[in-house]
Design a protein around this motif. Sequence first.
Motif, PDB file in Angstrom:
ATOM      1  N   GLN A 160      13.163   3.610 -10.669  1.00  0.00           N
ATOM      2  CA  GLN A 160      14.158   2.832  -9.928  1.00  0.00           C
ATOM      3  C   GLN A 160      13.533   2.154  -8.705  1.00  0.00           C
ATOM      4  OE1 GLN A 160      17.474   5.127  -8.413  1.00  0.00           O
ATOM      5  NE2 GLN A 160      18.687   3.304  -8.009  1.00  0.00           N
ATOM      6  N   VAL A 161      12.715   2.872  -7.969  1.00  0.00           N
ATOM      7  CA  VAL A 161      12.078   2.292  -6.783  1.00  0.00           C
ATOM      8  C   VAL A 161      11.132   1.171  -7.194  1.00  0.00           C
ATOM      9  CG1 VAL A 161      10.459   2.752  -4.887  1.00  0.00           C
ATOM     10  CG2 VAL A 161      12.343   4.340  -5.343  1.00  0.00           C
ATOM     11  N   TYR A 162      10.309   1.414  -8.199  1.00  0.00           N
ATOM     12  CA  TYR A 162       9.385   0.379  -8.649  1.00  0.00           C
ATOM     13  C   TYR A 162      10.132  -0.825  -9.221  1.00  0.00           C
ATOM     14  CZ  TYR A 162       4.785   2.308  -7.646  1.00  0.00           C
ATOM     15  OH  TYR A 162       3.634   2.718  -7.010  1.00  0.00           O
ATOM     16  N   ASP A 163      11.222  -0.590  -9.950  1.00  0.00           N
ATOM     17  CA  ASP A 163      12.046  -1.697 -10.452  1.00  0.00           C
ATOM     18  C   ASP A 163      12.613  -2.519  -9.297  1.00  0.00           C
ATOM     19  OD1 ASP A 163      11.668  -1.125 -13.163  1.00  0.00           O
ATOM     20  OD2 ASP A 163      13.557  -0.012 -13.356  1.00  0.00           O
ATOM     21  N   HIS A 164      13.054  -1.845  -8.237  1.00  0.00           N
ATOM     22  CA  HIS A 164      13.601  -2.526  -7.065  1.00  0.00           C
ATOM     23  C   HIS A 164      12.593  -3.528  -6.491  1.00  0.00           C
ATOM     24  CE1 HIS A 164      15.819  -3.200  -3.338  1.00  0.00           C
ATOM     25  NE2 HIS A 164      14.673  -2.965  -2.695  1.00  0.00           N
ATOM     26  N   PHE A 165      11.319  -3.153  -6.501  1.00  0.00           N
ATOM     27  CA  PHE A 165      10.264  -4.022  -5.968  1.00  0.00           C
ATOM     28  C   PHE A 165       9.669  -4.942  -7.038  1.00  0.00           C
ATOM     29  CE2 PHE A 165      10.477  -0.767  -2.706  1.00  0.00           C
ATOM     30  CZ  PHE A 165      10.398  -1.527  -1.550  1.00  0.00           C
ATOM     31  N   ARG A 166      10.316  -4.997  -8.203  1.00  0.00           N
ATOM     32  CA  ARG A 166       9.912  -5.848  -9.324  1.00  0.00           C
ATOM     33  C   ARG A 166       8.540  -5.502  -9.876  1.00  0.00           C
ATOM     34  NH1 ARG A 166      10.670  -9.574  -5.388  1.00  0.00           N
ATOM     35  NH2 ARG A 166       8.798 -10.686  -5.994  1.00  0.00           N
ATOM     36  N   GLU A 205       0.831  -1.206   0.000  1.00  0.00           N
ATOM     37  CA  GLU A 205       0.000   0.000   0.000  1.00  0.00           C
ATOM     38  C   GLU A 205       0.868   1.260   0.000  1.00  0.00           C
ATOM     39  OE1 GLU A 205      -3.946  -1.134   2.515  1.00  0.00           O
ATOM     40  OE2 GLU A 205      -2.036  -1.323   3.572  1.00  0.00           O
ATOM     41  N   ARG A 206       1.911   1.265   0.834  1.00  0.00           N
ATOM     42  CA  ARG A 206       2.806   2.424   0.888  1.00  0.00           C
ATOM     43  C   ARG A 206       3.494   2.646  -0.452  1.00  0.00           C
ATOM     44  NH1 ARG A 206       4.331   0.038   5.766  1.00  0.00           N
ATOM     45  NH2 ARG A 206       6.404  -0.386   4.926  1.00  0.00           N
ATOM     46  N   LEU A 207       3.918   1.560  -1.103  1.00  0.00           N
ATOM     47  CA  LEU A 207       4.576   1.675  -2.401  1.00  0.00           C
ATOM     48  C   LEU A 207       3.627   2.255  -3.436  1.00  0.00           C
ATOM     49  CD1 LEU A 207       7.075   1.130  -4.165  1.00  0.00           C
ATOM     50  CD2 LEU A 207       6.104  -1.144  -4.631  1.00  0.00           C
ATOM     51  N   PHE A 208       2.389   1.776  -3.476  1.00  0.00           N
ATOM     52  CA  PHE A 208       1.425   2.319  -4.430  1.00  0.00           C
ATOM     53  C   PHE A 208       1.184   3.797  -4.172  1.00  0.00           C
ATOM     54  CE2 PHE A 208      -2.865   3.763  -5.251  1.00  0.00           C
ATOM     55  CZ  PHE A 208      -2.835   3.749  -6.638  1.00  0.00           C
ATOM     56  N   ILE A 209       0.884   4.156  -2.919  1.00  0.00           N
ATOM     57  CA  ILE A 209       0.577   5.556  -2.594  1.00  0.00           C
ATOM     58  C   ILE A 209       1.774   6.451  -2.890  1.00  0.00           C
ATOM     59  CG2 ILE A 209       0.107   7.160  -0.686  1.00  0.00           C
ATOM     60  CD1 ILE A 209      -2.388   5.742  -1.728  1.00  0.00           C
ATOM     61  N   TRP A 210       2.985   6.040  -2.527  1.00  0.00           N
ATOM     62  CA  TRP A 210       4.174   6.845  -2.820  1.00  0.00           C
ATOM     63  C   TRP A 210       4.300   7.055  -4.332  1.00  0.00           C
ATOM     64  CZ3 TRP A 210       8.535   5.833  -5.734  1.00  0.00           C
ATOM     65  CH2 TRP A 210       9.531   6.820  -5.670  1.00  0.00           C
ATOM     66  N   GLY A 211       4.148   5.984  -5.103  1.00  0.00           N
ATOM     67  CA  GLY A 211       4.263   6.088  -6.552  1.00  0.00           C
ATOM     68  C   GLY A 211       3.184   6.970  -7.145  1.00  0.00           C
ATOM     69  N   PHE A 212       1.958   6.821  -6.672  1.00  0.00           N
ATOM     70  CA  PHE A 212       0.853   7.634  -7.169  1.00  0.00           C
ATOM     71  C   PHE A 212       1.106   9.111  -6.869  1.00  0.00           C
ATOM     72  CE2 PHE A 212      -3.285   9.656  -7.056  1.00  0.00           C
ATOM     73  CZ  PHE A 212      -3.875   9.164  -8.219  1.00  0.00           C
ATOM     74  N   ARG A 213       1.506   9.394  -5.641  1.00  0.00           N
ATOM     75  CA  ARG A 213       1.788  10.782  -5.265  1.00  0.00           C
ATOM     76  C   ARG A 213       2.936  11.345  -6.098  1.00  0.00           C
ATOM     77  NH1 ARG A 213       1.881  10.556   1.361  1.00  0.00           N
ATOM     78  NH2 ARG A 213      -0.386  10.619   1.692  1.00  0.00           N
ATOM     79  N   LEU A 266      -2.058  -2.621 -13.110  1.00  0.00           N
ATOM     80  CA  LEU A 266      -1.220  -2.333 -11.944  1.00  0.00           C
ATOM     81  C   LEU A 266      -1.465  -3.362 -10.842  1.00  0.00           C
ATOM     82  CD1 LEU A 266      -0.259   0.988 -10.439  1.00  0.00           C
ATOM     83  CD2 LEU A 266      -1.409  -0.633  -8.960  1.00  0.00           C
ATOM     84  N   ALA A 267      -2.729  -3.657 -10.587  1.00  0.00           N
ATOM     85  CA  ALA A 267      -3.068  -4.626  -9.533  1.00  0.00           C
ATOM     86  C   ALA A 267      -2.469  -5.992  -9.836  1.00  0.00           C
ATOM     87  CB  ALA A 267      -4.588  -4.718  -9.390  1.00  0.00           C
ATOM     88  N   THR A 268      -2.493  -6.395 -11.094  1.00  0.00           N
ATOM     89  CA  THR A 268      -1.926  -7.686 -11.491  1.00  0.00           C
ATOM     90  C   THR A 268      -0.410  -7.696 -11.334  1.00  0.00           C
ATOM     91  OG1 THR A 268      -3.747  -8.080 -13.028  1.00  0.00           O
ATOM     92  CG2 THR A 268      -1.712  -9.327 -13.402  1.00  0.00           C
ATOM     93  N   ILE A 269       0.243  -6.621 -11.765  1.00  0.00           N
ATOM     94  CA  ILE A 269       1.706  -6.523 -11.638  1.00  0.00           C
ATOM     95  C   ILE A 269       2.110  -6.608 -10.167  1.00  0.00           C
ATOM     96  CG2 ILE A 269       3.683  -4.967 -11.923  1.00  0.00           C
ATOM     97  CD1 ILE A 269       2.204  -3.965 -14.528  1.00  0.00           C
ATOM     98  N   PHE A 270       1.395  -5.907  -9.297  1.00  0.00           N
ATOM     99  CA  PHE A 270       1.682  -5.973  -7.866  1.00  0.00           C
ATOM    100  C   PHE A 270       1.465  -7.396  -7.345  1.00  0.00           C
ATOM    101  CE2 PHE A 270       2.082  -1.815  -5.436  1.00  0.00           C
ATOM    102  CZ  PHE A 270       2.555  -1.092  -6.509  1.00  0.00           C
ATOM    103  N   ARG A 271       0.359  -8.029  -7.741  1.00  0.00           N
ATOM    104  CA  ARG A 271       0.057  -9.378  -7.251  1.00  0.00           C
ATOM    105  C   ARG A 271       1.135 -10.374  -7.679  1.00  0.00           C
ATOM    106  NH1 ARG A 271      -5.038  -9.991  -8.733  1.00  0.00           N
ATOM    107  NH2 ARG A 271      -4.504 -10.711 -10.822  1.00  0.00           N
ATOM    108  N   ILE A 272       1.565 -10.309  -8.924  1.00  0.00           N
ATOM    109  CA  ILE A 272       2.596 -11.221  -9.430  1.00  0.00           C
ATOM    110  C   ILE A 272       3.904 -11.049  -8.652  1.00  0.00           C
ATOM    111  CG2 ILE A 272       4.076 -11.696 -11.437  1.00  0.00           C
ATOM    112  CD1 ILE A 272       1.556 -11.154 -13.174  1.00  0.00           C
ATOM    113  N   ALA A 273       4.194  -9.821  -8.243  1.00  0.00           N
ATOM    114  CA  ALA A 273       5.413  -9.543  -7.471  1.00  0.00           C
ATOM    115  C   ALA A 273       5.244  -9.886  -5.992  1.00  0.00           C
ATOM    116  CB  ALA A 273       5.800  -8.073  -7.625  1.00  0.00           C
ATOM    117  N   GLY A 274       4.070 -10.359  -5.599  1.00  0.00           N
ATOM    118  CA  GLY A 274       3.828 -10.715  -4.204  1.00  0.00           C
ATOM    119  C   GLY A 274       3.417  -9.533  -3.342  1.00  0.00           C
TER     120      GLY A 274
END
Length: 166
Positions: free
Chosen positions: A44-50, A19-27, A128-136
């Motif tokens: 870079q941050v999103y790549d780090h979290f796959r 949730e924090r990653l999504f909100i940070w990225g959205f902001r 986006l939801a699918t990409i997050f789910r696949i990355a765990g």
Amino acid sequence: MHQSTSAKPLDLPALCAAERLFIWGFRAKARSGTAVPTAADIQQVYDHFRVGDAVLSLEAIIEIFACTAHTAIEVHCPTCPKMSESEHGILHAVAAAQHERIDIARERFESWLPPIGADWALAPVQGLATIFRIAGLLLPDRHVQTLDLERTMTMKSWLVGSPTLH
């Protein structure tokens, strides 16, 4: 039937990592005209979290809001520990999409977007939801209080310096 995990809106530090990653990225993407974080920092941050491919979905969602919203959303700066009602609603919509509750996601988006805009937002939100789910990175399905419809459905000014960004 889904079970909510919280009836009270939470601030950013109390959210899970996804949730924090999504909100940070959205902001950060919503404020992309500012110097920090840059587009490269966000990637870079999103790549780090796959979840680097999710940046394109974030851009699409923000573009849809910018082009079709009938009501302003309140987006805080990326480092603000508080969350706006709008941010909670958007997070709820993305979590609902991740749990394949598209009707709930669409309903949330109609708080700010006309029906066609809500339809357009569903594809990048589902991506986006699918990409997050696949990355765990699983977004909990939290109960979010219903927005004040009278306040939400009225036209609001998007003047520079408005309280929609801080």
